[in-house]
Write a protein that holds these residues in place. Structure first.
Motif, mmCIF file in Angstrom:
data_model
loop_
_atom_site.group_PDB
_atom_site.id
_atom_site.type_symbol
_atom_site.label_atom_id
_atom_site.label_comp_id
_atom_site.label_asym_id
_atom_site.label_seq_id
_atom_site.Cartn_x
_atom_site.Cartn_y
_atom_site.Cartn_z
ATOM 1 N N ASP A 674 -1.834 -5.592 -4.990
ATOM 2 C CA ASP A 674 -0.715 -6.682 -5.226
ATOM 3 C C ASP A 674 0.067 -5.549 -5.233
ATOM 4 O OD1 ASP A 674 -2.644 -8.582 -6.123
ATOM 5 O OD2 ASP A 674 -2.293 -7.517 -8.279
ATOM 6 N N ILE A 675 0.301 -4.345 -5.152
ATOM 7 C CA ILE A 675 1.697 -3.465 -5.390
ATOM 8 C C ILE A 675 2.234 -4.175 -3.561
ATOM 9 C CG2 ILE A 675 2.870 -1.560 -4.884
ATOM 10 C CD1 ILE A 675 0.979 -0.933 -7.836
ATOM 11 N N ASP A 676 1.011 -3.228 -3.122
ATOM 12 C CA ASP A 676 1.022 -3.599 -1.719
ATOM 13 C C ASP A 676 1.756 -4.658 -0.522
ATOM 14 O OD1 ASP A 676 1.093 -0.648 -0.838
ATOM 15 O OD2 ASP A 676 -1.408 -1.157 -0.311
ATOM 16 N N ALA A 677 1.157 -6.287 -1.328
ATOM 17 C CA ALA A 677 2.024 -6.997 -1.055
ATOM 18 C C ALA A 677 3.517 -7.737 -1.616
ATOM 19 C CB ALA A 677 0.267 -8.344 -1.515
ATOM 20 N N LEU A 686 0.956 3.885 -8.706
ATOM 21 C CA LEU A 686 0.306 4.298 -9.446
ATOM 22 C C LEU A 686 -0.414 6.034 -9.765
ATOM 23 C CD1 LEU A 686 -2.810 1.615 -8.231
ATOM 24 C CD2 LEU A 686 -1.226 1.853 -9.814
ATOM 25 N N MET A 687 -0.445 6.188 -10.554
ATOM 26 C CA MET A 687 -1.170 7.866 -10.700
ATOM 27 C C MET A 687 -2.497 8.041 -10.834
ATOM 28 S SD MET A 687 1.990 10.090 -12.620
ATOM 29 C CE MET A 687 1.162 9.724 -14.205
ATOM 30 N N ALA A 714 8.884 -6.235 -13.149
ATOM 31 C CA ALA A 714 7.244 -5.978 -11.986
ATOM 32 C C ALA A 714 5.807 -5.584 -12.609
ATOM 33 C CB ALA A 714 7.852 -5.232 -10.989
ATOM 34 N N LEU A 715 5.912 -4.413 -13.573
ATOM 35 C CA LEU A 715 5.079 -4.252 -14.277
ATOM 36 C C LEU A 715 3.788 -5.101 -14.818
ATOM 37 C CD1 LEU A 715 3.784 -1.264 -15.438
ATOM 38 C CD2 LEU A 715 5.354 -1.128 -16.626
ATOM 39 N N GLY A 716 5.171 -5.915 -16.057
ATOM 40 C CA GLY A 716 4.388 -7.043 -16.599
ATOM 41 C C GLY A 716 2.960 -7.503 -15.361
#
Ligand code: ADP
Ligand code: ZN
Length: 747
Positions: A674-677, A686-687, A714-716
């Protein structure tokens, strides 16, 4: 007749509400409790929406089950609380049932049984005088005594009569049988303060700083205005709360005061009580369920306009809220660490907004979150820069433990600290010794093989409690006897040695060094429930010279006789893998230092450490919260850590280490895709996933995955998508996944 439908928040861990048909004759409005069928069970839920004539989309109306019962005529959650619950469910990604049932006392939700119970009132037997004994009538001495007392008092409760005459209920019943007196059962309110010692605490003429703060807050009553009241310990913040609350009550409104741990601050509550008498409601964990339920109902009926409580009191059903106070707003206990995970300080701003009233966050050492909000103009800063009555802040000195000899073999007391304690004792003044035992408790180490004794179920060492002669796990309460020899099968040497020290050891060593001193200890082992109040009273009455304790002694106590505070090892918390380790250390040191010299005699603070250069200690030396905040904020900025960024953590645990790891990786995988997209992949990262610092607790393996984002929105979005995947996933039954938004705990 057209069918009607409602949506209901049901106490199950699913991220959705459920539709039910409304049978004829029911009028369930939002905020009303209903009894619903759920699978084979019946549960108490709360109506969130409806009634509505159109059935939910995509569902066959015939399959929608009817409500079983409507439990309230009028909503038990008013519009303000409903909006608060809805907000909290969205922000923390909670199952609606967890959020919407949170405000209700257990008696109203029925818990597992699904049967809400009406509150049983507490009753007391009251005796009324009817007639005196005639000439020939023989009475026992005790009966005669009771009758004589009632002849003038006319009526009295059974407990009062027992105190007065020693008469039992039986004696009263015999008197009643012969119609000398009449007995009646009367309903009485429960007293949530039964164990509290009453004090008198008159209002003070405010200092100029207090006056300015009171004026500024008072003129904003009636509209949402968030404030940060920053003032060194003893600068009179509590007095500001009290005077503003008077103004709130004068407007016919109510005030809500949140305190970190009400059980630890009986004095603060006593002060509120001295000022507002029986207009105060208390909501805290020490109350039994019925007492809690009763307080809840009386608050909702607007009988008690000052509500004081720990974090869950945020949801008190106050009809006309005019002010919200969060005392010691930096305190970690405002974050609930079990579901539903919420932060009462953060939610207090939401509730204040909904209620349209001022929110007052008070602290000597504000959290980075609140400080940043001040800098960004979201909180208005009010400052109290002086202690009341021109009392100076106590000087703080660091004792570099590398440079001094010790008074004892265990290297607990450096000579300068020991001398200071002895002098203080000779002057008949009181001392507090503080040790943050967490992470530095005594344990047993085998000198032959180098292994330490650990808990069989958790990856931590067992703590040696010499007094009880037991090894105890502080995470799962596992208790074991001390083995005679090293339990390592390849060793078995009798070389077990005690390493490190905790409060119990400190107490013992001090008794040996200063046999004439009256020493007491305050920590989770010695003080539960009422014992704590008794200990605090004894210390206040000066029946104790030296009080040794953990964080418990650092809270907002006001002991006028304390002139020396010693911190035995300042850096115990600094090594924890927690982004707030420095912040917490600074808070604790400042809080504990604030216990010294609060009355007419000046105080001083001695801090022992092997790490005197650390900035958290250096700024605590000068009581300089602003300097600490500036340095810490710069650090968080450089590291992209909250509050500059926003954080959430997925935690997974289960008995099968591989399954936990696999699932953690799969959650991470979905999130990374999802982050990459996303439009701005650089602003979220992410950690982990990685094993938690304590890899195993109660036999369960633990993994965690942190998400950090520059933008809250964005986090939500990311979390919502991950949650939807998890709701659909078929996880093994013994594998648990939980989400924590704005985590405070990192272990
Ligand atoms: P804080 O909440 O900031 O720690 P408190 O309100 O407890 O401070 O005040 C510290 C002490 O000073 C208390 O004993 C309180 O009674 C006293 N005090 C507070 N305000 C005044 C004042 N205006 N004049 C005199 N004494 C005061
Ligand atoms: Zn354990």
């Amino acid at each position: 007749v057209t069918a009607r439908y409602v949506r209901v928040a049901v106490p199950v861990p699913l991220h959705r509400t459920f539709s039910y048909r409304v049978p004829d004759g029911m009028e369930p409005q939002p905020g009303v409790r209903v009894s619903v069928p759920f699978g084979p069970r019946r549960l108490v839920g709360v109506v969130t929406d409806g009634p509505d004539e159109s059935p939910p989309e995509g569902v066959d109306p015939k399959k929608i089950k009817p409500l079983l019962a409507q439990l309230d005529e009028q909503p038990v959650l008013d519009a303000e609380l409903r909006a608060l619950c809805a907000w909290m469910a969205t922000y923390y990604h909670l199952p609606p049932g967890e959020a919407w049932l949170q405000p209700l006392p257990p008696g109203m939700t029925g818990g597992r049984s699904g049967e809400a119970k009406p509150l049983t009132m507490k009753t007391v037997t009251v005796a009324h005088f009817l007639r005196a004994a005639g000439d020939g009538e023989r009475l026992s001495a005790r009966m005669a005594q009771v009758l004589k007392f009632l002849e003038t008092a006319l009526e009295s409760t059974a407990p009062d009569l027992r105190a007065e005459t020693g008469a039992s209920l039986d004696t009263l019943r015999r008197l009643a049988a012969r119609e000398f007196i009449r007995l009646e059962e009367r309903e009485v309110p429960r007293d949530p303060f039964a164990d509290l010692r009453a004090i008198s605490h008159p209002a003070h003429e405010p200092t100029p700083g207090q006056r300015a703060a009171i004026a500024r807050i008072s003129e904003s009553l009636g509209s949402f205005s968030p404030f940060l009241l920053m003032g060194v310990t003893g600068s009179g913040k509590t007095e500001v709360y009290l005077q503003v609350i008077e103004a709130v009550l004068a407007r016919g409104e109510a005030a809500l005061v949140l305190v970190p741990e009400i059980a630890l601050t009986p004095q603060l509550v006593a002060r509120f009580r001295a000022r507002f008498g029986d207009r105060i409601a208390a909501l805290h964990s020490g109350l039994d369920p019925d007492a809690r339920h009763e307080q809840w109902l009386r608050i909702a009926a607007a009988e008690l306009p000052v509500v004081i409580g720990a974090r869950s009191a945020l949801f008190a059903p106050i009809p006309n809220l005019g002010l919200l106070v969060v005392d010691e707003e930096h305190d970690p206990s405002f974050k609930q660490d079990t579901p539903p995970r919420y932060h009462a300080r953060d939610l207090s701003l939401v509730r204040g907004h909904l209620a349209g009233c001022p929110v007052l966050l008070g602290s000597a050492t504000p959290s980075l979150e609140s400080w940043l909000n001040c800098r960004r103009g979201k909180l208005e800063l009010l400052e109290l820069t002086e202690r009341a009555m021109d009392r100076p802040m106590p000087p703080v000195s660091l004792i570099d433990l590398r440079a001094y000899d010790f008074a004892d073999e265990d290297k607990i007391f450096s000579l300068p600290l020991f001398e200071a304690i002895r002098e203080n004792l000779a002057r008949d003044e009181q001392t507090i010794l503080f040790l943050n035992r967490r992470g530095f408790a005594a344990f047993l180490l085998c000198r032959a093989c180098g292994q330490s004794l650990s808990c069989p179920a958790c990856s931590v060492t067992l703590t040696w409690h010499r007094g009880r002669g037991r090894l105890i796990c502080h995470w799962c309460d596992h208790v074991a006897a001390r083995p005679a020899v090293c339990p390592n099968p390849e060793c078995g040497d009798d070389a077990l040695q005690e390493v490190g020290f905790g409060t119990e050891r400190v107490e013992g060593v001090l008794r040996e060094l200063l046999p004439e001193a009256r020493v007491a200890r305050m920590d989770r082992d010695t003080t539960r429930g009422k014992a704590l109040n008794r200990l605090l009273d004894r210390f206040r009455d000066r029946d104790i010279d030296v009080l040794v304790g953990t964080q418990m002694v650092a809270k907002g106590h006001d002991f006028p006789g304390v002139t020396l505070v010693g911190v035995l090892l300042a850096e115990t918390g600094l090594a924890l893998p927690d982004l707030r380790a420095s912040e917490r250390t600074f808070h604790l040191l400042t809080q504990i230092a604030g216990r010294a010299g609060r009355a007419d005699r000046p105080g001083r603070v001695l801090v022992q450490t092997y790490n005197p250069e650390h900035y958290a200690l250096q700024h605590a030396l000068t009581h300089d919260a602003r300097a600490f905040l500036a340095e810490e904020l710069a650090l968080r900025e450089a590291l992209d850590r909250p509050p500059i960024t926003h954080m959430a953590v997925f935690r997974l645990n289960g008995p099968d280490a591989d399954a936990v790891m696999r699932e953690a990786r799969s959650v991470a995988h979905g999130l990374q895709a999802d982050i990459d997209a996303a439009a701005d992949p650089e602003s979220v990262w992410l950690m982990g996933p990685q094993p938690a610092p304590i890899e195993r607790i109660r036999g369960l393996y633990r993994w965690q995955l942190h998400i950090i984002a520059r933008q809250r929105a964005a986090l939500g979005t990311l979390i919502a998508r991950a949650m939807a995947r998890l709701d659909d996933a078929k996880l093994p039954a013994n594998l648990q996944v939980s989400l924590d938004v704005d985590p405070q705990s990192f272990l």
